[in-house]
Write a protein that holds these residues in place. Structure first.
Motif, PDB file in Angstrom:
ATOM      1  N   LEU A   8      30.264  55.940 -16.866  1.00 31.83           N
ATOM      2  CA  LEU A   8      29.270  56.537 -17.752  1.00 31.83           C
ATOM      3  C   LEU A   8      27.863  56.377 -17.183  1.00 31.83           C
ATOM      4  O   LEU A   8      27.062  57.315 -17.196  1.00 31.83           O
ATOM      5  N   GLY A   9      27.555  55.210 -16.647  1.00 29.85           N
ATOM      6  CA  GLY A   9      26.248  54.977 -16.050  1.00 29.85           C
ATOM      7  C   GLY A   9      25.993  55.884 -14.853  1.00 29.85           C
ATOM      8  O   GLY A   9      24.895  56.428 -14.695  1.00 29.85           O
ATOM      9  N   LEU A  10      27.012  56.071 -14.030  1.00 26.66           N
ATOM     10  CA  LEU A  10      26.870  56.957 -12.873  1.00 26.66           C
ATOM     11  C   LEU A  10      26.698  58.406 -13.315  1.00 26.66           C
ATOM     12  O   LEU A  10      25.919  59.158 -12.717  1.00 26.66           O
ATOM     13  N   PHE A  11      27.410  58.800 -14.370  1.00 24.10           N
ATOM     14  CA  PHE A  11      27.240  60.147 -14.913  1.00 24.10           C
ATOM     15  C   PHE A  11      25.806  60.343 -15.409  1.00 24.10           C
ATOM     16  O   PHE A  11      25.165  61.355 -15.104  1.00 24.10           O
ATOM     17  N   MET A  12      25.279  59.380 -16.146  1.00 20.54           N
ATOM     18  CA  MET A  12      23.908  59.471 -16.652  1.00 20.54           C
ATOM     19  C   MET A  12      22.898  59.510 -15.501  1.00 20.54           C
ATOM     20  O   MET A  12      21.912  60.239 -15.557  1.00 20.54           O
ATOM     21  N   LYS A  13      23.148  58.737 -14.464  1.00 20.54           N
ATOM     22  CA  LYS A  13      22.285  58.768 -13.273  1.00 20.54           C
ATOM     23  C   LYS A  13      22.301  60.171 -12.672  1.00 20.54           C
ATOM     24  O   LYS A  13      21.254  60.704 -12.297  1.00 20.54           O
ATOM     25  N   GLY A  14      23.494  60.777 -12.598  1.00 17.29           N
ATOM     26  CA  GLY A  14      23.607  62.130 -12.076  1.00 17.29           C
ATOM     27  C   GLY A  14      22.793  63.123 -12.879  1.00 17.29           C
ATOM     28  O   GLY A  14      22.102  63.978 -12.315  1.00 17.29           O
ATOM     29  N   LEU A  15      22.853  63.005 -14.203  1.00 22.11           N
ATOM     30  CA  LEU A  15      22.064  63.900 -15.057  1.00 22.11           C
ATOM     31  C   LEU A  15      20.575  63.753 -14.790  1.00 22.11           C
ATOM     32  O   LEU A  15      19.841  64.741 -14.698  1.00 22.11           O
ATOM     33  N   SER A  16      20.131  62.524 -14.661  1.00 24.84           N
ATOM     34  CA  SER A  16      18.715  62.268 -14.401  1.00 24.84           C
ATOM     35  C   SER A  16      18.298  62.864 -13.050  1.00 24.84           C
ATOM     36  O   SER A  16      17.217  63.456 -12.935  1.00 24.84           O
ATOM     37  N   VAL A  18      19.703  65.426 -11.535  1.00 24.74           N
ATOM     38  CA  VAL A  18      19.668  66.887 -11.671  1.00 24.74           C
ATOM     39  C   VAL A  18      18.329  67.306 -12.256  1.00 24.74           C
ATOM     40  O   VAL A  18      17.688  68.239 -11.761  1.00 24.74           O
ATOM     41  N   GLN A  19      17.887  66.610 -13.299  1.00 26.82           N
ATOM     42  CA  GLN A  19      16.620  66.951 -13.937  1.00 26.82           C
ATOM     43  C   GLN A  19      15.433  66.751 -12.997  1.00 26.82           C
ATOM     44  O   GLN A  19      14.407  67.411 -13.136  1.00 26.82           O
ATOM     45  N   SER A  20      15.590  65.859 -12.022  1.00 29.82           N
ATOM     46  CA  SER A  20      14.532  65.611 -11.039  1.00 29.82           C
ATOM     47  C   SER A  20      14.613  66.558  -9.845  1.00 29.82           C
ATOM     48  O   SER A  20      13.808  66.454  -8.923  1.00 29.82           O
ATOM     49  N   PHE A  49      28.340  72.078 -12.238  1.00 34.88           N
ATOM     50  CA  PHE A  49      27.000  72.643 -12.377  1.00 34.88           C
ATOM     51  C   PHE A  49      26.241  72.594 -11.054  1.00 34.88           C
ATOM     52  O   PHE A  49      25.673  73.592 -10.606  1.00 34.88           O
ATOM     53  N   VAL A  50      26.215  71.415 -10.430  1.00 38.72           N
ATOM     54  CA  VAL A  50      25.478  71.269  -9.179  1.00 38.72           C
ATOM     55  C   VAL A  50      26.051  72.200  -8.111  1.00 38.72           C
ATOM     56  O   VAL A  50      25.302  72.883  -7.403  1.00 38.72           O
TER      57      VAL A  50
END
Length: 72
Positions: A8-16, A18-20, A49-50
């Protein structure tokens, strides 16, 4: 179902990432999340998505298909 907090933490890092606008780093984070828990659908969706943004449509479709199989 027990949460895999590392995935879950790695997924959230990925989202962040992407936003950057850091798509390759985001893809790496999503892949790491999948390595931690291949049954966790959300990083498969993020990966799709990526890949689609990168124009890698066949790979994106495969990732989206896996996400749908895991969480219809």
């Amino acid at each position: 179902m027990k949460e895999n907090w590392q995935a879950l933490g790695l997924f959230m890092k990925g989202l962040s990432l992407v936003q950057s606008g850091k798509r390759q780093e985001a893809l790496d984070a999503f892949n790491q999340a999948i390595e931690q828990d291949a049954t966790f659908a959300r990083p498969w969706n993020g990966k799709g998505f990526v890949l689609s943004v990168e124009g890698r449509y066949r790979e994106a479709l495969d990732a989206y298909d896996r996400a749908i199989q895991l969480d219809p």
